[in-house]
Structure formats: structure tokens, C-alpha cells
Design an enzyme around this catalytic site. Structure first.
Site, PDB file in Angstrom:
ATOM      1  N   ASN A   1       1.343  -1.192   0.090  1.00  0.00           N
ATOM      2  CA  ASN A   1      -0.292  -0.393   0.171  1.00  0.00           C
ATOM      3  C   ASN A   1       0.261   1.237  -0.206  1.00  0.00           C
ATOM      4  O   ASN A   1       1.240   1.894   0.895  1.00  0.00           O
ATOM      5  CB  ASN A   1      -0.641   0.152   0.920  1.00  0.00           C
TER       6      ASN A   1
ATOM      7  N   GLU B   1      -3.149  -0.385  -6.276  1.00  0.00           N
ATOM      8  CA  GLU B   1      -3.282   1.493  -7.297  1.00  0.00           C
ATOM      9  C   GLU B   1      -5.060   2.270  -6.129  1.00  0.00           C
ATOM     10  O   GLU B   1      -5.801   3.213  -7.029  1.00  0.00           O
ATOM     11  CB  GLU B   1      -4.027   1.122  -8.446  1.00  0.00           C
TER      12      GLU B   1
ATOM     13  N   ASP C   1      -2.903  -1.239   9.749  1.00  0.00           N
ATOM     14  CA  ASP C   1      -3.381  -2.751  10.222  1.00  0.00           C
ATOM     15  C   ASP C   1      -5.419  -2.968   9.005  1.00  0.00           C
ATOM     16  O   ASP C   1      -5.498  -4.293   8.337  1.00  0.00           O
ATOM     17  CB  ASP C   1      -3.747  -2.283  11.507  1.00  0.00           C
ATOM     18  N   GLY C   2      -4.888  -1.874   8.519  1.00  0.00           N
ATOM     19  CA  GLY C   2      -6.129  -1.658   7.087  1.00  0.00           C
ATOM     20  C   GLY C   2      -5.858  -2.755   6.529  1.00  0.00           C
ATOM     21  O   GLY C   2      -6.425  -2.777   5.464  1.00  0.00           O
TER      22      GLY C   2
ATOM     23  N   ASP D   1     -11.163  -2.467  12.948  1.00  0.00           N
ATOM     24  CA  ASP D   1     -10.502  -2.737  12.865  1.00  0.00           C
ATOM     25  C   ASP D   1      -9.754  -1.685  11.847  1.00  0.00           C
ATOM     26  O   ASP D   1      -8.943  -1.758  10.840  1.00  0.00           O
ATOM     27  CB  ASP D   1      -9.291  -4.110  12.011  1.00  0.00           C
TER      28      ASP D   1
HETATM   29  N1  LIG Z   1      -3.614   1.917  -3.212  1.00  0.00           N
HETATM   30  C1  LIG Z   1      -4.885   2.676  -1.986  1.00  0.00           C
HETATM   31  N2  LIG Z   1      -5.059   3.735  -2.636  1.00  0.00           N
HETATM   32  C2  LIG Z   1      -5.669   4.241  -1.508  1.00  0.00           C
HETATM   33  N3  LIG Z   1      -5.881   3.278  -0.044  1.00  0.00           N
HETATM   34  C3  LIG Z   1      -5.383   2.361  -0.231  1.00  0.00           C
HETATM   35  C4  LIG Z   1      -4.310   1.911  -0.833  1.00  0.00           C
HETATM   36  N4  LIG Z   1      -4.321   0.745  -0.816  1.00  0.00           N
HETATM   37  C5  LIG Z   1      -5.030   0.202   0.053  1.00  0.00           C
HETATM   38  N5  LIG Z   1      -5.582   0.934   0.876  1.00  0.00           N
HETATM   39  C6  LIG Z   1      -6.031   1.438   1.690  1.00  0.00           C
HETATM   40  O1  LIG Z   1      -5.733   1.952   2.970  1.00  0.00           O
HETATM   41  C7  LIG Z   1      -6.076   1.500   3.661  1.00  0.00           C
HETATM   42  C8  LIG Z   1      -5.160   2.055   5.054  1.00  0.00           C
HETATM   43  O2  LIG Z   1      -3.758   1.812   4.928  1.00  0.00           O
HETATM   44  P1  LIG Z   1      -3.075   1.346   5.700  1.00  0.00           P
HETATM   45  O3  LIG Z   1      -4.311   0.213   6.995  1.00  0.00           O
HETATM   46  O4  LIG Z   1      -1.893   0.169   5.313  1.00  0.00           O
HETATM   47  O5  LIG Z   1      -2.510   2.103   6.624  1.00  0.00           O
HETATM   48  P2  LIG Z   1      -2.667   3.486   7.521  1.00  0.00           P
HETATM   49  O6  LIG Z   1      -4.173   3.121   8.176  1.00  0.00           O
HETATM   50  O7  LIG Z   1      -2.274   4.068   8.197  1.00  0.00           O
HETATM   51  O8  LIG Z   1      -2.475   2.243   8.904  1.00  0.00           O
HETATM   52  P3  LIG Z   1      -3.646   1.212  10.451  1.00  0.00           P
HETATM   53  O9  LIG Z   1      -4.117   0.528   9.761  1.00  0.00           O
HETATM   54  O10 LIG Z   1      -1.673   0.607  11.228  1.00  0.00           O
HETATM   55  O11 LIG Z   1      -3.675   2.494  11.099  1.00  0.00           O
HETATM   56  C9  LIG Z   1      -6.974   0.886   3.830  1.00  0.00           C
HETATM   57  O12 LIG Z   1      -7.752   0.816   4.484  1.00  0.00           O
HETATM   58  C10 LIG Z   1      -6.869  -0.139   2.516  1.00  0.00           C
HETATM   59  O13 LIG Z   1      -7.695  -0.400   2.185  1.00  0.00           O
HETATM   60  C1  LIG Z   2      -6.311  10.957  26.611  1.00  0.00           C
HETATM   61  C2  LIG Z   2      -5.025  10.200  26.414  1.00  0.00           C
HETATM   62  C3  LIG Z   2      -5.330   9.589  26.104  1.00  0.00           C
HETATM   63  C4  LIG Z   2      -4.119   8.223  25.467  1.00  0.00           C
HETATM   64  C5  LIG Z   2      -4.932   7.032  25.082  1.00  0.00           C
HETATM   65  C6  LIG Z   2      -4.224   5.484  24.663  1.00  0.00           C
HETATM   66  C7  LIG Z   2      -4.717   4.462  23.920  1.00  0.00           C
HETATM   67  C8  LIG Z   2      -4.314   3.193  23.289  1.00  0.00           C
HETATM   68  C9  LIG Z   2      -5.000   2.551  22.497  1.00  0.00           C
HETATM   69  C10 LIG Z   2      -4.753   2.143  21.291  1.00  0.00           C
HETATM   70  C11 LIG Z   2      -4.944   1.329  21.357  1.00  0.00           C
HETATM   71  C12 LIG Z   2      -5.471   0.321  19.304  1.00  0.00           C
HETATM   72  C13 LIG Z   2      -5.986  -0.091  19.079  1.00  0.00           C
HETATM   73  C14 LIG Z   2      -5.842  -0.450  17.505  1.00  0.00           C
HETATM   74  C15 LIG Z   2      -6.763  -0.009  16.399  1.00  0.00           C
HETATM   75  C16 LIG Z   2      -6.363  -0.743  15.501  1.00  0.00           C
HETATM   76  O1  LIG Z   2      -7.517  -1.846  14.861  1.00  0.00           O
HETATM   77  C17 LIG Z   2      -6.842   0.363  14.267  1.00  0.00           C
HETATM   78  C18 LIG Z   2      -6.544   0.473  13.319  1.00  0.00           C
HETATM   79  O2  LIG Z   2      -4.749   0.761  13.148  1.00  0.00           O
HETATM   80  N1  LIG Z   2      -6.322   2.015  15.410  1.00  0.00           N
HETATM   81  C19 LIG Z   2      -7.068   3.226  16.016  1.00  0.00           C
HETATM   82  C20 LIG Z   2      -6.491   3.819  16.560  1.00  0.00           C
HETATM   83  O3  LIG Z   2      -8.051   2.909  15.825  1.00  0.00           O
END
Ligand SMILES: Nc1ncnc2c1ncn2[C@@H]1O[C@H](COP(=O)(O)OP(=O)(O)OP(=O)(O)O)[C@@H](O)[C@H]1O
Ligand SMILES: CCCCCCCCCCCCC/C=C/[C@@H](O)[C@H](CO)NC(C)=O
Ligand SMILES: [Ca+2]
Length: 522
Positions: A115, A148, A175-176, A481
Site C-alpha cells: 500500500n 492502485e 492494520d487496514g 480494525d
Molecule cells: N493504493 C491505495 N490507495 C488508497 N487507499 C489504499 C490503497 N491501498 C490500500 N488502501 C487502503 O488504505 C487504508 C489504510 O491503509 P493502511 O492500513 O496500510 O495504513 P494506515 O491506516 O495508515 O495504518 P493503520 O491501519 O495501521 O492505522 C486501508 O484501509 C486500505 O484499504
Molecule cells: C488522552 C490520552 C489518551 C491516551 C490513550 C491511549 C490509548 C491508545 C490505545 C490504542 C489502541 C489501538 C487499538 C488498535 C486499533 C486498530 O485496529 C486501529 C487500526 O489501526 N487503530 C485505531 C487507532 O483505531
């Protein structure tokens, strides 16, 4: 050298210490041209003249070395001997051992999705500079697809990818992106096996291909909680050595219609609102979660509804345990069960719906309803939302945070960042469950719910547009997630060990040993 696992043991001529390399953690072996006076990187020139004259035949072994905080690094150790035939025997024997490992569980051919827009938009660069050279060193071939658009990887896996060609699927992203791969693989597996995903009570068929995550996202909680760190090199090495970590997957349904799978967090209220707000600020990168987290904390909205759940009563662990799910976890090895008369295949993937009697119900006003199927540890919260949750025990930890003061909610949130117990508060309760349902208040029937859910967007928008309005909207969103679900009323079931990752769980910290580039005589 006999049957594996073997260790190469040698005496370091510089330090006089013994050096041992487990064959299961060797990536590659290559001959070294000592006679030519240099090797690829010139390190050979550091060798004393006397030693190279006495031992002119050498070979280099690349292997996994453990560094601080669960990091793995690729290190080289060079072995010298006086006999060319002996060197060839060593190289051949090590190569035979590596081939045997490849036949068993090391991947040889991988499908990689990158990605380019995840996290800090470094996915391509991380892969090319840090991961591809390691895969090449370990003789792993790859087919690489740079996505893409969103859902490109999911749809390719679902319909087009020739999965038989591969030993695993790797995603570079957060995670996405991982969630896309899971959806693609799980849906494909169910379709190939004639399983209907829309039925909440259906047993799902486990996926055979393992998934690797090269972290390049914003939270990277799946990677962090399965490896112990979000470090691309460490994750690539776990793929190369062919690690395998089973993981639970939750299926989420609304009204007998499949919505999504969840592997880490299903969060309504606080985490749903944080996500809904942060999606509009993707341009901020990973900092969007801090900004939206602070803003959501200030709004302090609560939501009314009923949570019904099926507690996991027949299991070994509880969410308040002091022990943690670690590599080789005893509880996960037994699918979390105290005792099971079923064959593993029968008991693993069926959400237990037979016993409606044991269901509990909690009604009220909630600031947050969270279901953590694993610890959800991440750099923001190194212990996670549910520190004692297990990766593969067939349960999820349902955390209910009732309406309380802002001050108390802040105390609860801050405990996620320390070792203090975030569940030890009067307004927080936690249950380890196999299934649960959430019904928001006012949700009389489905058509009314759909009507209200459409209206909800408008209502929340009106409140957002009028900061003076202090009322709470009727509905929040579910953060699944990192994706927003289109319905508030959901039914969730855990499928034990539905997928496998190229990981081994977090290792207990070994004693740190710093032997950079040792040179050894055989
Ligand atoms: N080429 C692309 N253009 C736009 N969006 C994309 C592309 N490829 C994947 N995605 C979408 O981008 C979203 C976010 O991606 P990714 O999980 O890699 O990063 P993030 O959201 O920054 O990190 P996290 O999920 O760890 O918080 C995903 O839901 C995925 O579906
Ligand atoms: C005002 C102080 C706040 C401090 C709170 C800290 C708690 C952080 C806990 C984060 C847990 C994240 C769990 C993960 C979720 C993922 O599935 C998701 C996608 O990447 N991320 C989020 C942030 O939703
Ligand atoms: Ca679990």
C-alpha cells in the site's frame, strides 16, 4: 553435522567466546573468496594476514541475530578452514539443511501487496530498501503488486490471484492493509469450500496460506502484538524463517448479513468516534489519531444500549490475568480450552451458539464498548487495550466502560499507557466471551434501525456543526480494525485460529548479546 535442528558452533578467534548459530535461523550460506584478498563488502581485509594464510578457505553464513526490544537483525559470521574439501562439505551440508527447512515450512514463493499510501506513505521504499534484499538473500522469489486503490488487494485475492503458486501472502502497510488481505483470503477460502459467510452460525474453513505483515502503517497493532515491535526487517526475517502463529478472527453480522471480519479491535463509542473523526484527517498521517483522540475525549459522548454476551466459561485464562500471551503460549496451544473432547478440526472454527442459557446482558450508558480479540498492543499503548488477551484462544475480551466523569475516563485512558490496571475501576467491566451482540437503545426493529442509522449521520453532523450543543448523538460507529461499520446493531462470533501469520508471538526477552560480524576459525 547430523539431523536438524543443528547448531554451528565455533570459537571466535578475537574474543575467545563460543558462537552458536541455530540452523533454523540461518538465512543463507555463501562461499568466500579469501584467495582474492577481499570479499563483497571488503570485511575480509580486516583479517590478520597470518590467519588467512593458515585458513585460506572460508564461507559466510547469514543468520538471525536478536537485538534489543524484540528486534531481529540479519548478521554474518565467516568461518575459515585450511581445507577446500572440508569447506565444500560444510556449505553443502548447510544447504541441504536449508532445503529441508524449505520443504517443511519456509516460504519459497510469495505474493506481496504494497500500500503506497499507508502510514507515512513509505511502503514502497521500505519494501525495496529493507525487505526485498533479505528475500533475495534467502532465495525467496516474489510477485509484487503495488495497490492502485483501496480494496485492490482484497478483490485480487478474492477473485483473481493464483493462490496455488504461493507459499504465503505478504502485505506492506498497516492494520487496514492487513485487514484487506484477511478479507480476501478468508472470503476466497469460504467460497472455494461452499461456505455461506452470511450465516452468523456457520463454521468457517481456516485459510491455508500464511500472511506476513511488513509494518508501514499508522498503528500497526497486529504486527506489534504478534512480533513485539513494528520493525520491517524483523518482520521480514520472521517470514523468511517460516514462523507460524495462528490467530482468532471475529465475524461481524447485522441482521443475518455478513459485514466484516475483525482481528484486533471492535470499538463503539470512544474508538468509533476517534476513527470517524480521524478518517477526515488522513492527510495528517499517523498524528490524526492523536488529534482526533484528544477531540473525542473532550466531546465526552456516551451511548445507550444493551450488550448481550456468551461468556467463555470453559477456558483457562481470564482478562485480569497477570500472565501474558507469549511465543509458544500454553493457552493458545490448547485453543484456550480446559478440556476438549472434540477433534481439533471440529472444535476450532465453530462459534459456540448451542447454549443460549449462559448469555449475560448489560444495559446502560456507555462511553466505550470494546472487543479486543488480542492485546491490541501498539506503540501508543505497549501493553494494549486488553493486556492479557490471547492471539489464538477462540475468545475476545469485551470491555464495557460506563458513563463516568471526564476525569475518571482520562484516568482509565492513561492507564493504557502504563502498567496500571485499566480494568480496576468501578465503571469498567471486562468479560472474556465467545459471542456478543449490541443493540442500541431505540432500536425496535430493523427498518427503524436503518432509518435511524441514516438519520444518525445527519444528527451527528448537526451537533458537530453546533459546538454549543452538548447532547450526545443517539448512535456512535463501530471501529472494526480501523474501518467504520455501516450499522450500530451487530452480532459478533469468534472463530478460533482461522488464519495464520508469519510470526511466533512475542518472545520472552533473551539476554542481549552483541557480537557484530564475528569471524571464526573452524
Ligand atoms: N493504493 C491505495 N490507495 C488508497 N487507499 C489504499 C490503497 N491501498 C490500500 N488502501 C487502503 O488504505 C487504508 C489504510 O491503509 P493502511 O492500513 O496500510 O495504513 P494506515 O491506516 O495508515 O495504518 P493503520 O491501519 O495501521 O492505522 C486501508 O484501509 C486500505 O484499504
Ligand atoms: C488522552 C490520552 C489518551 C491516551 C490513550 C491511549 C490509548 C491508545 C490505545 C490504542 C489502541 C489501538 C487499538 C488498535 C486499533 C486498530 O485496529 C486501529 C487500526 O489501526 N487503530 C485505531 C487507532 O483505531
Ligand atoms: Ca483471542
Amino acid at each position: 553435522v547430523c539431523a536438524f535442528p543443528i547448531h554451528l558452533i565455533s570459537k571466535g578467534y578475537i574474543s575467545g567466546t563460543s558462537h552458536s548459530v541455530s540452523v533454523s535461523e540461518i538465512l543463507a550460506v555463501r562461499e568466500l573468496d579469501v584467495g582474492g584478498g577481499t570479499n563483497d563488502d571488503g570485511r575480509w581485509q580486516k583479517m590478520p594476514q597470518k590467519l588467512t594464510e593458515a585458513y585460506p578457505y572460508a564461507f559466510t553464513v547469514s543468520y538471525v541475530e536478536r537485538a534489543r526490544q524484540h528486534r531481529w537483525r540479519c548478521s554474518d559470521v565467516t568461518f575459515h578452514c585450511s581445507d577446500g574439501v572440508l569447506r565444500q562439505q560444510w556449505i553443502q551440508t548447510i544447504r541441504e539443511q536449508l532445503t529441508a527447512l524449505s520443504m517443511a515450512d519456509r516460504p519459497k514463493h510469495l505474493l506481496v501487496y504494497i500500500n503506497p499510501y499507508g502510514g507515512k506513505q513509505q511502503g514502497e521504499c521500505i519494501y525495496e530498501q529493507k525487505v526485498a534484499p533479505l528475500f533475495a538473500c534467502a532465495s525467496i522469489s516474489t510477485d509484487v503488486i503495488v495497490t492502485e486503490h483501496a480494496n485492490h488487494a482484497r478483490d485480487h485475492l478474492k477473485t483473481e490471484a493464483e493462490l496455488k503458486k504461493y507459499d504465503g501472502v505478504v502485505c506492506v502497510g498497516g492494520d487496514g492493509m492487513f485487514s484487506e488481505i484477511v478479507h480476501g483470503l478468508v472470503s476466497r477460502t469460504q467460497r472455494d469450500n461452499g461456505v455461506d459467510q452470511n450465516s452468523p452460525e456457520e463454521k468457517l474453513v481456516p485459510c491455508s496460506l500464511r500472511i506476513g505483515i511488513i509494518p508501514a502503517g499508522s498503528t500497526d497493532c497486529i504486527c506489534y502484538a504478534t512480533v513485539g515491535i513494528n520493525d520491517p526487517v524483523t518482520s521480514a526475517l520472521h517470514v523468511i524463517v517460516g514462523d507460524s502463529q495462528p490467530m482468532d478472527v471475529c465475524s461481524v453480522h447485522h441482521n443475518n448479513t455478513f459485514l466484516r471480519y475483525s482481528i484486533s479491535l471492535l470499538g463503539y463509542g470512544f474508538y468509533g468516534d476517534v476513527l470517524a473523526d480521524s478518517e477526515r484527517k488522513r492527510w495528517m498521517g499517523p498524528a490524526r489519531y492523536d488529534f482526533s483522540g484528544f477531540k473525542t475525549f473532550l466531546t465526552h459522548h456516551h451511548y445507550e444500549g444493551a450488550v448481550s454476551f456468551l461468556p467463555a466459561t470453559d477456558i483457562l485464562g481470564t482478562p485480569r490475568d497477570k500472565t501474558r500471551c507469549r511465543a509458544g503460549c500454553f493457552i493458545c496451544q490448547h485453543d484456550g480450552q480446559l478440556y476438549s473432547g472434540d477433534s481439533p478440526e471440529e472444535s476450532k472454527t465453530a462459534p459456540d451458539v448451542s447454549d443460549r442459557v449462559g448469555w449475560g446482558v448489560v444495559r446502560g450508558k456507555f462511553l466505550a464498548i470494546n472487543a479486543a480479540s488480542m492485546s491490541c498492543a501498539c506503540p501508543r499503548s505497549p501493553m494494549g487495550l486488553s493486556p492479557a488477551a490471547h492471539l489464538a484462544d477462540g475468545t475476545t475480551d469485551l470491555i464495557l466502560v460506563r458513563k463516568c466523569s471526564r476525569f475518571n475516563f482520562l484516568r482509565h485512558l492513561l492507564r493504557h499507557t502504563s502498567k496500571d490496571d485499566q480494568f480496576d475501576m468501578t465503571f469498567v467491566e471486562v468479560h472474556r466471551v465467545r459471542r456478543f451482540r449490541f443493540t442500541p437503545r431505540h432500536c425496535q426493529n430493523d427498518s427503524e434501525l436503518d432509518l435511524r442509522e441514516n438519520g444518525k449521520q445527519l444528527f451527528s453532523q448537526i451537533c458537530r456543526d453546533h459546538p454549543a450543543c452538548s447532547c450526545s448523538p443517539a448512535y456512535s460507529s463501530w471501529n472494526c480494525d480501523g474501518e467504520i461499520l455501516p450499522h450500530a446493531a451487530i452480532e459478533v462470533g469468534v472463530h478460533c485460529q482461522l488464519i495464520k501469520l508469519f510470526a511466533r508471538g512475542i518472545e520472552e526477552q533473551p539476554l542481549f548479546e552483541d557480537l557484530a560480524n564475528p569471524q571464526c576459525a573452524l
